[in-house]
Write an enzyme that holds these catalytic residues in place. Sequence first.
Site: not given
Length: 416
Positions: A63, A75, A78, A152, A253, A300, A348, A374
């Site tokens: 990119c 940016c 990343c 992107c 996700q 939840e 999760d 995560c």
Amino acid sequence: MSTETVTIQKLGAQGDGIAQGADGPIYVPFTLPGESVAIARVKSQGTLMSIASASPDRQEPHCRHFGPHGVNGACGGCTLQHYADAPYRAFKRQLVVDALRSKGLTPEVDDIVAAHPGERRRVVFAARKTEKDMLIGFNQAESHHIVAIEECPIASAGIMARLPAIKTIAAAIAINAEAFRISVLETQPGLDLAVDGIKSLSDKQRRSTIETVLSLRGIARLSLNGEILVEPVKPIIDFGGVPVSPPPGAFTQATKQAEDAMAELVSTHIGKAKRIADLFAGSGTFSLRLARIGRVHAVESEEKPLAALDQAARTTQGLKPVSVERRDLFRRPLMTQELKVYDAVVFDPPRAGAEFQCKELARSQVKKIVAVSCNPLTLARDLALLVEGGYRITRVTPIDQFLWTSHVEVVAALEK
């Protein structure tokens, strides 16, 4: 600020190169192990000026906005586009191995499930109105400066094709020069845009913004601070063949490919369980798929995602019964006594993990557990609690969902 040449010894957990200075480590973004680089240094932070000796693992970024010399600035989306695929994937797998090892856990860790360009269906843009233009892009790392993007490579083609439309809507809704955020989710009928950071709109501006959205193609919904402004068509995402309409700005996700890989691992381990608890269930990513296997109790804390899950379960044929419960599992985890009725539990949680819930699970007799995370560090802490309680880790699979960053997802399967 001083200028010096250093040798990068390793990558840190955030993806920065680390050199050893006389007074401690120096962190240099966009560098790789073994490289000799000239840097401008402020305390422990180095800015890459030039590369005297490049790593054989260095590749051309995908990119034009990436790196210290990116178009419109570096940016902040990343951090690892300059790293060749094989060592990049090995680095991310090793983050999981190291996190587990820090808690004395040494299970075999699978190769990482790879991510690819163009897969991201959920992107959060930074936006700000200037005198000349409407800036849409990403914040520079640790900065409020917005790097306006023209491309992107991680985002889906559907999102990037509608970047001009997103920009038009941002210009209509911006009330001043203050920055705000636009969360974009690609759904089957069109983009679902959720704006936050703008306090309120006048009636005139609200009408103007709605008219702008209605004049554009491919926009399913626009919401502001959780309130739907206009919904030309109900946004729908597919959870394993079950259509769900998520609430504005809801967690999903980031890529369908990673979600499908996680769901496959979860379902395979659950096997033929008849009673399943899905904790931190969101809008039903796992619950609705698991309802094809057995009865599911979905827990939840947020009301709107739970309502979306409940609605989908009620209106889809071929599912086993799904019950829902609104409950803050950080404050009030399912207790050991409550867990007695379940053959399997899936959890999760957010990045903070599920420490209190895992303490209860560790005392339970639930046969099978699947932990989805995560954050490898909090996952390692939670798994250590379960292992101490008599569980055995049978499989650990890292999944790359946030391409060219240091973030890694993990699915871990356990048996009593």
